[in-house]
Scaffold this active site. Structure first.
Site, PDB file in Angstrom:
ATOM      1  CB  SER A   1      -0.900   0.010   1.239  1.00  0.00           C
ATOM      2  OG  SER A   1      -1.515   1.281   1.419  1.00  0.00           O
TER       3      SER A   1
ATOM      4  CE1 TYR B   1      -5.399  -2.288   4.607  1.00  0.00           C
ATOM      5  CE2 TYR B   1      -4.854  -0.033   3.983  1.00  0.00           C
ATOM      6  CZ  TYR B   1      -5.038  -1.352   3.641  1.00  0.00           C
ATOM      7  OH  TYR B   1      -4.857  -1.765   2.349  1.00  0.00           O
TER       8      TYR B   1
END
Length: 296
Positions: free
Chosen positions: A143, A157
């Site tokens: 990510s 996250y």
């Protein structure tokens, strides 16, 4: 002869799109997912329908990355049928949104389990075969939040994805002499084509969450709106799946170590360039430059 490819978390989003894109290229693809006879039965049928309609080899398989028994059973079945797994795509993951303090330690542990420990379960099932053959490719779906812009209310996250990315970096060097390649794919914030935000978890501590709402009213909606606005028109999740399919199709030794697919350009690529340069320079300084490329 095409590759035998396993993709985790392939019931929707990047995973489902990648399964189709890689199958379209002629590989045999196992789309790993949970609850194949229950909640995800429609996704199993969708994969079978796509396979039949397009003349490709796409198969759904029960694979719960949270269970070593499930992982071992799935990989054992694939190996029994084909004798190998050529490509493993670590895509399974889960997002939560809300103020960091409002999440219990148990919630963070669960998130870490899904996003990080799951990769270790699957690696321990797949890598012995790849090492024995001195060949294979492991793709990690990271990510841009790991090194790029980090808006608030996504801390658990972001921390989990950072842990996964760090694991991928270390694995790359440890697998190089075995001839097993690593590619780290770094998507930015895609609000079209995925269900990350729609299916995101929430904090268990509602009292703390409410307290933060008094000072940060509507913050998560603001963040989601801004992220959507940053993405240029046409920035669909298929950009990520197409890039993964491209990497899988490349000849051995030509696959990139890290690629970014970040239409919003949150700065992750710039920071990663520096970090990856430092990694290369350090390994060279300590006499381990051979770990930067796979051994033929």
């Amino acid at each position: 002869m095409g590759n035998i490819v396993v993709i985790t978390g392939a019931s929707s989003g990047f995973g489902a799109l990648t399964a189709r894109a890689v199958a379209d290229a002629g590989d045999t693809v196992y789309a790993g997912m949970r609850h194949t006879t229950g909640r995800n039965a429609p996704q199993v049928k969708a994969a079978a329908d796509y396979s039949a309609a397009h003349g490709v080899d796409l198969r759904a398989i029960e694979l719960d990355v949270g269970s070593q028994d499930s992982v071992d059973a799935a990989i054992g079945r694939i190996t029994a049928e084909h004798g190998r797994v050529d490509v493993l795509v670590h895509n399974a993951g889960h997002m939560v949104v809300g103020p960091a303090e409002a999440f219990t330690p148990e919630q963070l542990a669960e998130l870490y389990d899904v996003n990080v420990l799951s990769t270790q379960r699957v690696n321990r099932a797949v890598l012995p075969g790849m090492r024995a053959r001195r060949a294979g490719l492991v793709v990690w779906v990271s990510s841009s939040s790991v090194k790029g812009g980090t808006p608030p209310y996504l801390a658990p996250y972001f921390a989990a994805k950072a842990g996964m990315d760090a694991l991928a970096v270390s694995y790359a060097g440890e697998l190089a002499r075995w001839g097993v390649e690593t590619s780290i794919v770094v998507p930015g914030s895609f609000t079209s084509g995925t269900s990350h935000f729609a299916h995101a978890g929430r904090p268990a501590d509602h009292t703390a969450e409410a307290a933060y709402e008094e000072h940060y009213a509507g913050l998560m909606d603001q963040v989601a709106e801004k992220l959507a606005a940053l993405a240029p028109e046409g920035a669909d999740a298929s950009l990520v799946s197409d890039e993964i399919a491209r990497i899988v199709a490349l000849p051995r030794g030509e696959r990139p170590y890290r690629v970014h697919i970040d239409p919003a350009d949150d700065g992750s690529a710039e920071v990663s360039d520096v970090a990856d340069h430092v990694r290369r320079a350090f390994l060279d300084r300590v006499g381990l430059a051979d770990l930067l490329t796979v051994t033929p």
